[in-house]
Design a protein around this motif. Sequence first.
Motif, PDB file in Angstrom:
ATOM      1  N   ASP A 107      -3.692  10.091   0.092  1.00  0.00           N
ATOM      2  CA  ASP A 107      -4.854   9.205   0.107  1.00  0.00           C
ATOM      3  C   ASP A 107      -5.046   8.647   1.505  1.00  0.00           C
ATOM      4  OD1 ASP A 107      -6.889   7.427  -0.238  1.00  0.00           O
ATOM      5  OD2 ASP A 107      -6.136   6.601  -2.137  1.00  0.00           O
ATOM      6  N   LEU A 108      -6.040   9.186   2.193  1.00  0.00           N
ATOM      7  CA  LEU A 108      -6.320   8.758   3.565  1.00  0.00           C
ATOM      8  C   LEU A 108      -7.253   7.558   3.593  1.00  0.00           C
ATOM      9  CD1 LEU A 108      -6.982  12.240   5.185  1.00  0.00           C
ATOM     10  CD2 LEU A 108      -4.974  10.807   5.493  1.00  0.00           C
ATOM     11  N   SER A 109      -7.782   7.166   2.437  1.00  0.00           N
ATOM     12  CA  SER A 109      -8.857   6.170   2.427  1.00  0.00           C
ATOM     13  C   SER A 109      -8.334   4.739   2.341  1.00  0.00           C
ATOM     14  CB  SER A 109      -9.805   6.443   1.259  1.00  0.00           C
ATOM     15  OG  SER A 109      -9.182   6.097   0.039  1.00  0.00           O
ATOM     16  N   VAL A 110      -7.003   4.536   2.242  1.00  0.00           N
ATOM     17  CA  VAL A 110      -6.508   3.198   1.895  1.00  0.00           C
ATOM     18  C   VAL A 110      -6.874   2.130   2.927  1.00  0.00           C
ATOM     19  CG1 VAL A 110      -4.669   3.938   0.352  1.00  0.00           C
ATOM     20  CG2 VAL A 110      -4.211   3.767   2.799  1.00  0.00           C
ATOM     21  N   GLY A 111      -6.864   2.470   4.227  1.00  0.00           N
ATOM     22  CA  GLY A 111      -7.193   1.483   5.249  1.00  0.00           C
ATOM     23  C   GLY A 111      -8.642   1.024   5.133  1.00  0.00           C
ATOM     24  N   SER A 112      -9.552   1.985   4.995  1.00  0.00           N
ATOM     25  CA  SER A 112     -10.960   1.651   4.848  1.00  0.00           C
ATOM     26  C   SER A 112     -11.212   0.936   3.528  1.00  0.00           C
ATOM     27  CB  SER A 112     -11.816   2.916   4.883  1.00  0.00           C
ATOM     28  OG  SER A 112     -11.532   3.659   6.026  1.00  0.00           O
ATOM     29  N   MET A 113     -10.462   1.363   2.502  1.00  0.00           N
ATOM     30  CA  MET A 113     -10.610   0.738   1.196  1.00  0.00           C
ATOM     31  C   MET A 113     -10.199  -0.732   1.285  1.00  0.00           C
ATOM     32  SD  MET A 113      -8.726   1.742  -2.365  1.00  0.00           S
ATOM     33  CE  MET A 113      -9.010   3.504  -2.330  1.00  0.00           C
ATOM     34  N   ALA A 114      -9.126  -0.993   2.012  1.00  0.00           N
ATOM     35  CA  ALA A 114      -8.684  -2.376   2.191  1.00  0.00           C
ATOM     36  C   ALA A 114      -9.781  -3.194   2.861  1.00  0.00           C
ATOM     37  CB  ALA A 114      -7.402  -2.419   3.032  1.00  0.00           C
ATOM     38  N   ALA A 115     -10.414  -2.632   3.870  1.00  0.00           N
ATOM     39  CA  ALA A 115     -11.464  -3.357   4.592  1.00  0.00           C
ATOM     40  C   ALA A 115     -12.634  -3.673   3.667  1.00  0.00           C
ATOM     41  CB  ALA A 115     -11.932  -2.533   5.781  1.00  0.00           C
ATOM     42  N   VAL A 116     -13.056  -2.695   2.884  1.00  0.00           N
ATOM     43  CA  VAL A 116     -14.224  -2.914   2.036  1.00  0.00           C
ATOM     44  C   VAL A 116     -13.885  -3.902   0.921  1.00  0.00           C
ATOM     45  CG1 VAL A 116     -14.117  -1.083   0.282  1.00  0.00           C
ATOM     46  CG2 VAL A 116     -16.294  -1.712   1.263  1.00  0.00           C
ATOM     47  N   ILE A 117     -12.650  -3.842   0.409  1.00  0.00           N
ATOM     48  CA  ILE A 117     -12.252  -4.799  -0.630  1.00  0.00           C
ATOM     49  C   ILE A 117     -12.244  -6.216  -0.033  1.00  0.00           C
ATOM     50  CG2 ILE A 117     -10.385  -5.557  -2.159  1.00  0.00           C
ATOM     51  CD1 ILE A 117      -9.610  -2.600  -2.469  1.00  0.00           C
ATOM     52  N   ALA A 118     -11.679  -6.348   1.172  1.00  0.00           N
ATOM     53  CA  ALA A 118     -11.650  -7.660   1.823  1.00  0.00           C
ATOM     54  C   ALA A 118     -13.079  -8.185   2.013  1.00  0.00           C
ATOM     55  CB  ALA A 118     -10.929  -7.559   3.170  1.00  0.00           C
ATOM     56  N   LEU A 143     -10.651  11.875   2.851  1.00  0.00           N
ATOM     57  CA  LEU A 143     -11.244  11.832   4.198  1.00  0.00           C
ATOM     58  C   LEU A 143     -12.697  11.384   4.080  1.00  0.00           C
ATOM     59  CD1 LEU A 143     -10.575  12.598   7.191  1.00  0.00           C
ATOM     60  CD2 LEU A 143     -11.613  14.814   6.733  1.00  0.00           C
ATOM     61  N   GLY A 144     -13.366  11.900   3.048  1.00  0.00           N
ATOM     62  CA  GLY A 144     -14.750  11.498   2.802  1.00  0.00           C
ATOM     63  C   GLY A 144     -14.864  10.028   2.450  1.00  0.00           C
ATOM     64  N   LEU A 152      -6.218   2.344  10.677  1.00  0.00           N
ATOM     65  CA  LEU A 152      -4.948   3.081  10.790  1.00  0.00           C
ATOM     66  C   LEU A 152      -3.879   2.639   9.781  1.00  0.00           C
ATOM     67  CD1 LEU A 152      -4.493   3.735  14.601  1.00  0.00           C
ATOM     68  CD2 LEU A 152      -5.425   5.221  12.845  1.00  0.00           C
ATOM     69  N   TRP A 153      -4.256   1.789   8.835  1.00  0.00           N
ATOM     70  CA  TRP A 153      -3.259   1.425   7.816  1.00  0.00           C
ATOM     71  C   TRP A 153      -2.793   2.639   7.029  1.00  0.00           C
ATOM     72  CZ3 TRP A 153      -4.535  -3.841   5.004  1.00  0.00           C
ATOM     73  CH2 TRP A 153      -4.378  -4.892   5.943  1.00  0.00           C
ATOM     74  N   GLU A 154      -3.721   3.581   6.797  1.00  0.00           N
ATOM     75  CA  GLU A 154      -3.330   4.753   6.003  1.00  0.00           C
ATOM     76  C   GLU A 154      -2.193   5.508   6.688  1.00  0.00           C
ATOM     77  OE1 GLU A 154      -6.625   4.315   6.980  1.00  0.00           O
ATOM     78  OE2 GLU A 154      -6.441   5.473   8.819  1.00  0.00           O
ATOM     79  N   LEU A 155      -2.281   5.609   8.013  1.00  0.00           N
ATOM     80  CA  LEU A 155      -1.228   6.368   8.703  1.00  0.00           C
ATOM     81  C   LEU A 155       0.084   5.608   8.704  1.00  0.00           C
ATOM     82  CD1 LEU A 155      -3.105   8.122  11.621  1.00  0.00           C
ATOM     83  CD2 LEU A 155      -2.614   8.887   9.304  1.00  0.00           C
ATOM     84  N   ILE A 163       0.841  -1.201   0.000  1.00  0.00           N
ATOM     85  CA  ILE A 163       0.000   0.000   0.000  1.00  0.00           C
ATOM     86  C   ILE A 163       0.876   1.251   0.000  1.00  0.00           C
ATOM     87  CG2 ILE A 163      -1.655   1.320   1.367  1.00  0.00           C
ATOM     88  CD1 ILE A 163      -2.780  -1.378   2.338  1.00  0.00           C
ATOM     89  N   ALA A 164       1.958   1.205   0.798  1.00  0.00           N
ATOM     90  CA  ALA A 164       2.826   2.387   0.919  1.00  0.00           C
ATOM     91  C   ALA A 164       3.537   2.693  -0.394  1.00  0.00           C
ATOM     92  CB  ALA A 164       3.843   2.183   2.037  1.00  0.00           C
ATOM     93  N   ILE A 165       3.796   1.677  -1.203  1.00  0.00           N
ATOM     94  CA  ILE A 165       4.426   1.938  -2.503  1.00  0.00           C
ATOM     95  C   ILE A 165       3.462   2.732  -3.390  1.00  0.00           C
ATOM     96  CG2 ILE A 165       5.228   0.833  -4.635  1.00  0.00           C
ATOM     97  CD1 ILE A 165       6.383  -1.384  -2.685  1.00  0.00           C
ATOM     98  N   GLY A 166       2.187   2.379  -3.335  1.00  0.00           N
ATOM     99  CA  GLY A 166       1.193   3.198  -4.039  1.00  0.00           C
ATOM    100  C   GLY A 166       1.176   4.614  -3.493  1.00  0.00           C
TER     101      GLY A 166
END
Lengths: 330, 513
Positions: free
Chosen positions: A72-83, A138-139, A258-261, A58-61
């Motif tokens: 991109d603050l959404s990556v952690g939530s995005m990971a959850a929804v994709i999973a 953030l949205g 907190l993956w995004e952070l 994710i961090a490479i992206g």
Amino acid sequence: MPDAMAKPARAFRIDFKTAGPLVALALLVLLGITLNENFLSYNNLTNVLARSSFIGIIAIGATFVITSGGLDLSVGSMAAVIAGVMIMVMNWLIPSMGIGWGVVLAGMLAGVLLGGVAGTFNGLMITRGRIEAFIVTLGTMGIFRSLVTFLANGGTLSLNFEVADVYRPVYYDGLLGVPYPIIVFALVAIGGEIVMRRTAFGRHCAAIGSNEQVARYSSINVDNVRLLTYILQGTLVAVAVLLYVPRLGSASSTTGVLWELEAIAGVIIGGTTLKGGYGRVWGTVVGVVILGLIGNILNLQSLISPYLNGAFQGVIIILAVLLQRGSRNS
Amino acid sequence: MSSAEGTPASAILSAHRISKSFGDIPVLFSVDFDVKPGEVHAIIGENGAGKSTLIKILSGIEEPTSGSISLDGQTVVLPPNGAAEALGIVLIHQEQNLAEHLTVADSIFLGRELKIFGFLDVREMRKRARAVMETLHVYVDPDARISTLSVADKQMVEIAKAISRDARVLIMDEPTAVLSVGETETLFEQIRRLTDRGVAVIFISHKLDEIMQLAARVTVLRDGQLIATVGTEALTPDSIAQMMVGRELSNLFPPKIEPDVDAPVVLGVRNLVAKGVKDISFDLRRGEILGFAGLIGSGRTAVAEAVVGLHHLNGGEITLDGKPVNFTRVAQSVDAGLAYMTKDRKGKGLLLNMGLRPNLTLLTLQKHLKAGFLDTASETRALERAVRRFDIRARDASVAVGRLSGGNQQKLMLGKTMESEPDIIIMDEPTRGIDVGTKQQIYHIIAALAAEGKSIIVISSEMQEVIGLAHRVVVMREGRLAGMLEGAEITESEIMRYAAGIKQSEHNERINA
């Protein structure tokens, strides 16, 4: 002449700046070895690296997004929804496709597609909608997080046990003793480094992050490059999730919190500038591994509470930025 | 008139045998300087001559390595970080230092806000801001945001800010670089008002005619050495220029080679309407240098940006080699052999944090791709060629471009533009803020390009430049073509008449007929 004198001093400074994260990594490894003889064991190292590979991919992206001046603050939530969606798709396909790799591959395809779509959405809102990246993501962070909670009905989405057994090797097996997540992480890192350093896209990312106007006046299609960085980010989040799902076989509203952070922290420790204009993928890899090692070393010793993990990571982030700024001014 | 040295007793601020080194690199060698109340003292010299360092020392921003500063005859050590403002020494920077989002009144009182009971006294600040502006005869609303002001008005706000601080010595670093002729006049009036009140003004400029007009004394620096401090009446622009560069500047402009009478029209613009452009038509022929003159804001840059596809066209027609074109992206115009070199080299032209190589090739990266990957060796060869062709001087190629002198930045930007091998080049203020020696180089490059058969549009606010270079001159006013001058008609007074709207041209109708 000033030329002759200036050169060695400059070379030394650059060396220090580029090598900073590597030096920190070496020190951490030394510390690990002195604290616990198990640190260098095959099991411990593969474990740390395999766990770091999710955040790492994710961090490479994120390195591309941040280099081009985005966020991109959404990556952690995005990971959850994709999973969550992957698990639902696989469970839903079992009656028609039966248990087997067919279902798993279909789930993976769904995951990658969703990642691409989510990234495209972020990117379009930012480039065509002209809304700041911080606000947009953030949205979507809230939207994705809430979607996974909704899909799981407030609980946990679990993958069918038999499919999970088929899928399991993707996390736990490997090639020549190297777990697959580490292999994928390494491939993504090498690919990322080449794209950043050796393609027009990578150069354009740095140019846009450095000064968007200059990029525009230099005939770069700023919006398209930006959009691509978010699509790349979304796709890489999906790749990370492909490796993550077989590990736990479930997704809930706490997946990827907190993956995004952590991803952003890895990028910054690696030497990429938060405001854009300069990025390096290998630095991000080192940064993410540093973060992983801190937690691991705290777990391997008994003097300091492992609950202080976050505090140590925080100190490292601030130190990294301080050191980089110091070396730039000198 | 007192002697050139000036008596220390009458000087407000003086420097004695000031030297300065950065690390091992000396930039000033034992320079003497002083300024008296009510005097304008100009400092000139090529880029890198040490002017900026000298004024930074005079305003306390930098500390001299050796030598001393006296204020009112007393030796002082000036406090750093602009705290010398409290002593009445105010430096107005080249890059304006105003926060875009604040109002005029906020800006004037920034850092020493008036308060009642710990809260901002907004009304009093507004009143005093207006009073200060009135003494300057500047009528800007104290509540206006800085971002809404013109460059010239911003400068006036800076001056108002300085005056409200009871400046006794006002140091201005190239205040006219971004001003039009009219705005420069207004600024000079303000400066004269200030000197009448006994304020001492130190003034850096590259424009020799301005210095002749404004300054009582001129100090010439070259390579960190004090060459001379002379009363202006003893000087001519030529003699100043000669002292600056240390050689004769016999031919600042190369001889004009007229393009063939039957040279084909390569760029045709008819009734162009776009943001900032109301209606303009003109032709550019092969091998021609077409000057664009006019006041700042008259729409010259807007025309260029619309033609190359940076701005949307609202009407009109553009033809390239007779074929109609409509560029919506810069990449298209670059591919068609039309390149635009911006006047804003720091904001739009160069990536200041990057080295020379990525800057040079940014516009033309696809030329350096091998199987989809960047070929850095090919980029390096391009840089070597450009360094030779345009005489770009940098310590080494990895140095951040922001650290190059203005002249070298400009030459690098010219190199970057020429990398796309354009047939038509639009150069916007190609010599803004650079020294005479580099200007001369750039003029010769422009003339050589035209002689090779390239067609060039030179947009410039320096009339000498347009007159010295161009075969024909378009004068713009308020988004329209005010006049088209050719041959002997190209004179300063003719250009001014059209630019100021005293004379109107029937050219528009003629070219449309």
